[in-house]
Design a protein around this motif. Structure first.
Motif, mmCIF file in Angstrom:
data_model
loop_
_atom_site.group_PDB
_atom_site.id
_atom_site.type_symbol
_atom_site.label_atom_id
_atom_site.label_comp_id
_atom_site.label_asym_id
_atom_site.label_seq_id
_atom_site.Cartn_x
_atom_site.Cartn_y
_atom_site.Cartn_z
ATOM 1 N N THR B 102 0.844 -1.192 0.000
ATOM 2 C CA THR B 102 0.000 0.000 0.000
ATOM 3 C C THR B 102 0.881 1.244 0.000
ATOM 4 N N VAL B 103 0.256 2.378 -0.206
ATOM 5 C CA VAL B 103 0.993 3.636 -0.297
ATOM 6 C C VAL B 103 1.405 4.067 1.118
ATOM 7 N N GLU B 104 2.664 4.521 1.249
ATOM 8 C CA GLU B 104 3.167 4.945 2.564
ATOM 9 C C GLU B 104 2.288 6.070 3.114
ATOM 10 N N PHE B 105 2.016 6.035 4.402
ATOM 11 C CA PHE B 105 1.079 6.981 5.003
ATOM 12 C C PHE B 105 1.504 7.302 6.423
ATOM 13 N N VAL B 106 0.889 8.350 6.948
ATOM 14 C CA VAL B 106 1.143 8.738 8.333
ATOM 15 C C VAL B 106 -0.062 9.541 8.819
ATOM 16 N N MET B 107 -0.269 9.559 10.112
ATOM 17 C CA MET B 107 -1.329 10.393 10.717
ATOM 18 C C MET B 107 -0.670 11.356 11.693
ATOM 19 N N VAL B 108 -0.971 12.636 11.568
ATOM 20 C CA VAL B 108 -0.435 13.644 12.499
ATOM 21 C C VAL B 108 -1.548 14.631 12.845
ATOM 22 N N PHE B 109 -1.255 15.448 13.883
ATOM 23 C CA PHE B 109 -2.278 16.375 14.378
ATOM 24 C C PHE B 109 -1.804 17.827 14.453
ATOM 25 N N SER B 110 -0.585 18.081 13.979
ATOM 26 C CA SER B 110 -0.096 19.458 14.047
ATOM 27 C C SER B 110 0.889 19.721 12.905
ATOM 28 N N LEU B 111 1.174 20.985 12.684
ATOM 29 C CA LEU B 111 2.125 21.393 11.645
ATOM 30 C C LEU B 111 3.515 20.817 11.932
ATOM 31 N N GLU B 112 3.937 20.909 13.196
ATOM 32 C CA GLU B 112 5.280 20.435 13.545
ATOM 33 C C GLU B 112 5.427 18.945 13.255
ATOM 34 N N LYS B 129 -5.511 13.917 2.814
ATOM 35 C CA LYS B 129 -6.867 13.411 2.535
ATOM 36 C C LYS B 129 -7.658 13.422 3.828
ATOM 37 N N PRO B 130 -8.941 13.707 3.748
ATOM 38 C CA PRO B 130 -9.771 13.441 4.920
ATOM 39 C C PRO B 130 -9.814 11.926 5.133
ATOM 40 N N SER B 131 -9.716 11.496 6.371
ATOM 41 C CA SER B 131 -9.746 10.055 6.616
ATOM 42 C C SER B 131 -11.088 9.460 6.177
ATOM 43 N N LEU B 132 -12.160 10.265 6.344
ATOM 44 C CA LEU B 132 -13.478 9.859 5.853
ATOM 45 C C LEU B 132 -13.833 10.788 4.700
ATOM 46 N N GLY B 133 -14.043 10.245 3.524
ATOM 47 C CA GLY B 133 -14.381 11.115 2.397
ATOM 48 C C GLY B 133 -14.326 10.348 1.098
ATOM 49 N N SER B 134 -14.883 10.950 0.055
ATOM 50 C CA SER B 134 -14.953 10.237 -1.222
ATOM 51 C C SER B 134 -15.096 11.227 -2.365
ATOM 52 N N TRP B 135 -15.167 10.654 -3.575
ATOM 53 C CA TRP B 135 -15.296 11.411 -4.812
ATOM 54 C C TRP B 135 -14.161 12.433 -4.964
ATOM 55 N N GLY B 136 -13.057 12.185 -4.315
ATOM 56 C CA GLY B 136 -11.907 13.077 -4.450
ATOM 57 C C GLY B 136 -12.074 14.423 -3.775
ATOM 58 N N LEU B 158 -11.068 26.242 10.054
ATOM 59 C CA LEU B 158 -12.387 26.049 9.448
ATOM 60 C C LEU B 158 -12.935 24.631 9.561
ATOM 61 N N GLY B 159 -12.073 23.679 9.894
ATOM 62 C CA GLY B 159 -12.491 22.287 9.786
ATOM 63 C C GLY B 159 -13.246 21.770 10.999
ATOM 64 N N SER B 160 -13.930 20.644 10.782
ATOM 65 C CA SER B 160 -14.550 19.903 11.879
ATOM 66 C C SER B 160 -13.438 19.143 12.606
ATOM 67 N N PRO B 161 -13.718 18.583 13.789
ATOM 68 C CA PRO B 161 -12.671 17.818 14.489
ATOM 69 C C PRO B 161 -12.035 16.745 13.612
ATOM 70 N N GLN B 162 -12.839 16.106 12.752
ATOM 71 C CA GLN B 162 -12.265 15.056 11.886
ATOM 72 C C GLN B 162 -11.238 15.625 10.907
ATOM 73 N N GLN B 163 -11.482 16.886 10.483
ATOM 74 C CA GLN B 163 -10.554 17.505 9.517
ATOM 75 C C GLN B 163 -9.235 17.902 10.178
ATOM 76 N N LYS B 164 -9.195 17.875 11.507
ATOM 77 C CA LYS B 164 -7.969 18.270 12.217
ATOM 78 C C LYS B 164 -7.083 17.073 12.529
ATOM 79 N N ALA B 165 -7.445 15.932 12.006
ATOM 80 C CA ALA B 165 -6.572 14.755 12.027
ATOM 81 C C ALA B 165 -6.046 14.616 10.608
ATOM 82 N N PHE B 166 -4.739 14.782 10.445
ATOM 83 C CA PHE B 166 -4.175 14.905 9.098
ATOM 84 C C PHE B 166 -3.605 13.562 8.631
#
Lengths: 59, 282
Positions: B102-112, B129-136, B158-166
């Motif tokens: 699979t494609v290399e990935f990571v989850m972070v919560f801040s710019l640093e 990418k949003p962890s939950l989302g579709s249609w690009g 501007l984001g919801s809590p879900q959008q703040k998980a990168f």
């Protein structure tokens, strides 16, 4: 295939539909609005404005 | 006589194809609009034995799946499969755990954290990418630190809590296309190339579909990924890379109406056949 008479709730345009299912999204032949089939009775369908695309739609 | 319910939250071309296939095969398929159902575990009376979950809304489909499974009615796809596939981070973790490329990935919560993670991954560009989302939707190709700061600030403000998980993926240079394989019960029944000059290749965003032959490698990775997430009816987005095929995402309520013509395969028919086989085992 049976055809149904429809009237657009946005522009009042009249057109016919066939091969349809309840809750299907269709387009008005005239104003191209996205519409949803609310009911199918005899040879008439009732249309309403389709729901807006939501954030969790699709795959 | 046992029967199947097609659960939806609007009828797309895909659901019409499934209903037409069921009629051709003389299968009794009830049509249930989830928006009109009261999912009351004390009073719900089901007159069907199996649910084929086809809701366009992931949230409604997921809740309904949990409900039907809880009252003893099996659902295709299962709640376990849906929970993994609807969450890109969980999909990636599951594929990694099962050693599926699979494609290399990571989850972070801040710019640093993001800066450190991107350095460790080999640098820009990366995909947010949003962890939950579709249609690009809300995909961002982040090419440098300036763009990274902007994307994260916008999501933070501007984001919801879900959008703040990168959820961040390494950017994969593609040959102007990716592959979507359609997998039923572990078998890749057909696949399409999605060609696009844009880095987002979703057909919902204008990607053009054409037939992709099922090779040994494509068949193998499709089965591996299906086994990893729990099987059922799945569509897999796959990248061709220098290291071989890699799974990008897995869809558990797949859209396929534009893929039957180029592949010549009745995907809707295969879906109905799988439902019949499952029903027979109940």
């Amino acid at each position: 295939m049976q055809t149904y008479k429809a009237q657009c709730p946005i522009c009042d345009g009249q057109f016919t539909l066939s091969g349809i299912e309840l809750s299907e999204i269709v387009s008005c032949n005239e104003c191209k609005s996205r519409l949803v089939i609310k009911s199918i009775k005899s040879d008439q369908v009732q249309l309403a404005e389709a729901p807006a695309v939501e954030e969790d739609w699709g795959q | 006589m046992k029967s199947i319910a097609l659960l939806h939250s609007t009828i797309r071309g895909d659901e019409k194809l499934i209903l037409e296939a069921a009629r051709r095969k003389d299968v009794d398929m009830k049509i249930i609009d989830v928006r009109t159902e009261v999912l009351d575990p004390y009073r719900y009376e089901a007159d069907f034995d199996l649910v084929l979950e086809r809701c366009i809304s992931t949230v409604k489909g997921t809740h309904a799946t949990r409900f039907y499974e809880a009252i003893g009615i099996p659902v295709i796809n299962s709640g376990t499969v849906a929970a993994i596939c609807e969450d890109k981070f969980l999909t990636s973790l599951t594929l990694l755990k099962h050693k599926v490329p699979t494609v290399e990935f990571v989850m972070v919560f801040s710019l640093e954290q993001a800066l450190k993670a991107i350095r460790d991954m080999g640098g820009f560009p990366v995909i947010f990418k949003p962890s939950l989302g579709s249609w690009g939707r809300l995909l961002s190709k982040v090419n440098d630190i300036d763009a990274l700061e902007t994307v994260i600030e916008h999501k933070d403000v501007l984001g919801s809590p879900q959008q703040k998980a990168f959820y961040i993926q390494r950017y994969v240079e593609k040959p102007g296309r990716d592959i979507r394989s359609f997998v039923v019960d572990g078998k890749a029944i057909c696949a399409i190339y999605r060609d696009s000059p844009h880095w987002i290749t979703n057909t919902a965003r204008g990607g053009k579909a054409s037939n992709c032959p099922i090779t040994k490698d494509l068949s193998k990775i499709s089965r591996q990924a299906s086994d990893a997430v729990g099987g059922g009816i799945l569509a897999m987005d796959i990248f061709e890379t220098e290291e071989g095929l890699k799974i990008n995402e897995i869809n558990h309520t797949m859209e396929f109406k534009n893929s039957e013509a180029p592949t010549g395969v009745s995907i809707s028919g295969a879906i109905v056949d799988y439902c019949i086989q499952t029903l027979k085992k109940l």
